[in-house]
Design a protein around this motif. Structure first.
Motif, short mmCIF file in Angstrom:
data_model
loop_
_atom_site.label_atom_id
_atom_site.label_comp_id
_atom_site.label_asym_id
_atom_site.label_seq_id
_atom_site.Cartn_x
_atom_site.Cartn_y
_atom_site.Cartn_z
N VAL A 155 -21.71 -19.44 54.73
CA VAL A 155 -20.49 -19.71 55.47
C VAL A 155 -19.83 -18.36 55.76
O VAL A 155 -19.65 -17.55 54.86
CB VAL A 155 -19.52 -20.61 54.68
CG1 VAL A 155 -18.24 -20.84 55.45
CG2 VAL A 155 -20.19 -21.92 54.33
N PHE A 156 -19.49 -18.12 57.04
CA PHE A 156 -18.94 -16.83 57.44
C PHE A 156 -17.48 -16.99 57.89
O PHE A 156 -17.11 -18.04 58.43
CB PHE A 156 -19.76 -16.23 58.59
CG PHE A 156 -21.20 -16.01 58.23
CD1 PHE A 156 -21.57 -14.99 57.36
CD2 PHE A 156 -22.19 -16.83 58.76
CE1 PHE A 156 -22.90 -14.78 57.04
CE2 PHE A 156 -23.52 -16.64 58.44
CZ PHE A 156 -23.88 -15.61 57.57
N PRO A 157 -16.67 -15.96 57.69
CA PRO A 157 -15.30 -16.02 58.20
C PRO A 157 -15.29 -15.99 59.72
O PRO A 157 -16.07 -15.28 60.35
CB PRO A 157 -14.65 -14.74 57.63
CG PRO A 157 -15.79 -13.83 57.33
CD PRO A 157 -16.95 -14.70 56.97
N LEU A 192 -16.60 -17.35 50.19
CA LEU A 192 -16.31 -18.28 49.10
C LEU A 192 -14.96 -18.97 49.33
O LEU A 192 -14.07 -18.40 49.97
CB LEU A 192 -16.29 -17.54 47.77
CG LEU A 192 -17.57 -16.79 47.39
CD1 LEU A 192 -17.38 -16.05 46.08
CD2 LEU A 192 -18.75 -17.74 47.30
N PRO A 193 -14.80 -20.18 48.81
CA PRO A 193 -13.50 -20.87 48.97
C PRO A 193 -12.33 -20.07 48.42
O PRO A 193 -11.24 -20.04 49.02
CB PRO A 193 -13.71 -22.18 48.19
CG PRO A 193 -15.18 -22.41 48.23
CD PRO A 193 -15.81 -21.05 48.18
N SER A 194 -12.53 -19.40 47.28
CA SER A 194 -11.43 -18.61 46.70
C SER A 194 -11.05 -17.45 47.61
O SER A 194 -9.86 -17.11 47.72
CB SER A 194 -11.84 -18.08 45.32
OG SER A 194 -12.99 -17.26 45.42
N VAL A 226 -14.70 -8.97 53.60
CA VAL A 226 -13.83 -9.81 52.78
C VAL A 226 -13.86 -9.38 51.31
O VAL A 226 -12.83 -9.38 50.63
CB VAL A 226 -14.25 -11.29 52.92
CG1 VAL A 226 -13.48 -12.16 51.94
CG2 VAL A 226 -14.00 -11.77 54.34
N ARG A 227 -15.03 -9.01 50.83
CA ARG A 227 -15.11 -8.61 49.42
C ARG A 227 -14.23 -7.39 49.15
O ARG A 227 -13.47 -7.35 48.17
CB ARG A 227 -16.55 -8.32 49.03
CG ARG A 227 -17.45 -9.55 49.03
CD ARG A 227 -18.85 -9.22 48.56
NE ARG A 227 -19.72 -10.40 48.57
CZ ARG A 227 -21.00 -10.40 48.20
NH1 ARG A 227 -21.56 -9.27 47.79
NH2 ARG A 227 -21.70 -11.51 48.24
#
Length: 360
Positions: A31-33, A171-173, A224-225
């Motif tokens: 899943v990508f942003p 990730l959802p978080s 994102v990380r």
């Protein structure tokens, strides 16, 4: 507009070589942003405003009462269209000659004009209770967000931020961390006009917009990380400063001083040590191991992060000056360490110093 939009989403700005936006389609459990997901931060911001409304009234108010903070009612000046017009359009601090002229226009004494302007200025100074309510909201938001990024492998091994890039699953978080942070800044922008009035109002606007832009850009480029680590580093010290301010409003000097010392330690560890030697190392040095041709976003984001580090050094110097006065000059508390002229105010990604017009 069409050509601007086309240029903005040009793959060479955001993506490594031979990678296009077409590759960022959810597949095989990945899943990508997606940029359009950022639109959701606007309604989320209004949800935060509703939560803030109730928390200020049903959490902050009882807490302030328990700490002995009272709601001091300001005396309103008598309605006077001439003085009100001068106050808004000319000056809030008229000279003695101007006061004499206004007294003649209003057919009253100069003493009454001075008294009117003093009361009118006091109405624009937020009460201690109002400041306490605002800090309670910010303090609660910071503590609720910090845990979202501390349980991931790249939190302990910074090299993990680039493993598998750019095809790193969202990730959802991470999704909710970004949505909450960006929404929080939108909510701050929406309420700047009704929140406590500050002399650095324009600086707040620029800061909030820059923060939203930096987070939104890292979302679109799937950094994102690293983005969550940057937010975590900046959020860690915030809670302690806001808590120190809350107890300062309650006149709990020893508690305030202790919390400010904890804030100072957290600030120097996270923003003077970890940010340059951990975050900037990951953004400047480590990408060269994965690509020999840095994209334009590499220079854009690192440029902003380096400017931010320069601000950290400046803010660290200001904090050091306060600590030096407190420790070596034996000043009783941190408020008087700045001669009651300045107040440390958190900007989420930094600190500014806000002048105090009067004691409330």
């Amino acid at each position: 507009v069409y050509w601007l939009d086309l240029w903005f989403w040009w793959e060479n700005i955001w993506m490594p070589v031979n990678v296009t936006w077409a590759h960022f389609v959810d597949r095989d459990g990945l899943v990508f942003p997606k940029p359009h997901q950022l639109y959701a931060t606007i309604p989320y911001a209004f949800v935060l405003l509703i939560i803030r409304f109730f928390s200020e009234r049903y959490v902050a108010m009882p807490l302030a009462k328990a700490l002995g903070i009272k709601n001091v009612r300001r005396v309103k000046p008598q309605p006077n269209p001439v003085l009100e017009s001068y106050f808004r359009e000319c000056s809030k601090h008229p000279s003695q000659s101007e006061i004499q002229g206004l007294a003649k226009k209003c057919n009253c004494t100069a003493h009454l004009v001075e008294k009117w302007f003093r009361r009118r200025r006091n109405l624009e100074i937020p009460t201690v209770l109002r400041k306490f309510q605002e800090m309670t909201t910010c303090c609660s938001a910071d503590r609720s967000l910090n845990h979202l990024s501390s349980q991931k492998p790249w939190f302990y091994d910074i090299w993990q931020t680039w493993v598998g890039y750019p095809f790193q699953t969202l990730l959802p978080s991470q999704y909710w961390y970004y949505m909450a942070e960006i929404s929080f800044y939108w909510s701050l922008l929406f309420t700047l006009g009704i929140d406590n009035k500050r002399k650095d109002f324009l600086a707040h606007v620029v800061h909030h917009l820059a923060a939203i832009g930096l987070m939104s850009g890292s979302w679109c480029g799937n950094y994102v990380r690293l983005g969550t680590l940057v937010m975590f580093v900046h959020d860690t010290a915030d809670f302690w400063l806001e808590a120190a301010k809350m107890f300062n409003y309650a006149h709990w000097e020893k508690t305030c001083n202790t919390l400010f010392i904890i804030f100072s330690i957290a600030f120097f560890i996270t923003r003077i040590i970890l940010f340059p030697f951990w975050i900037l190392r990951a953004t400047l040095y480590q990408p060269t191991y994965y690509s020999t041709t840095p994209v334009i976003a590499y220079f854009l984001f690192n440029g902003q992060l380096l400017i931010l580090q320069g601000l950290h050094l400046y803010w660290g110097y200001l904090i050091f000056k306060i600590l030096r006065r407190f420790i070596f000059l034996k000043v009783s508390n941190f408020a008087s360490a700045e001669r009651c002229e300045t107040q440390v105010v958190l900007l989420k990604n930094g600190i500014s110093f806000e002048d105090q017009d009067a004691k409330t």
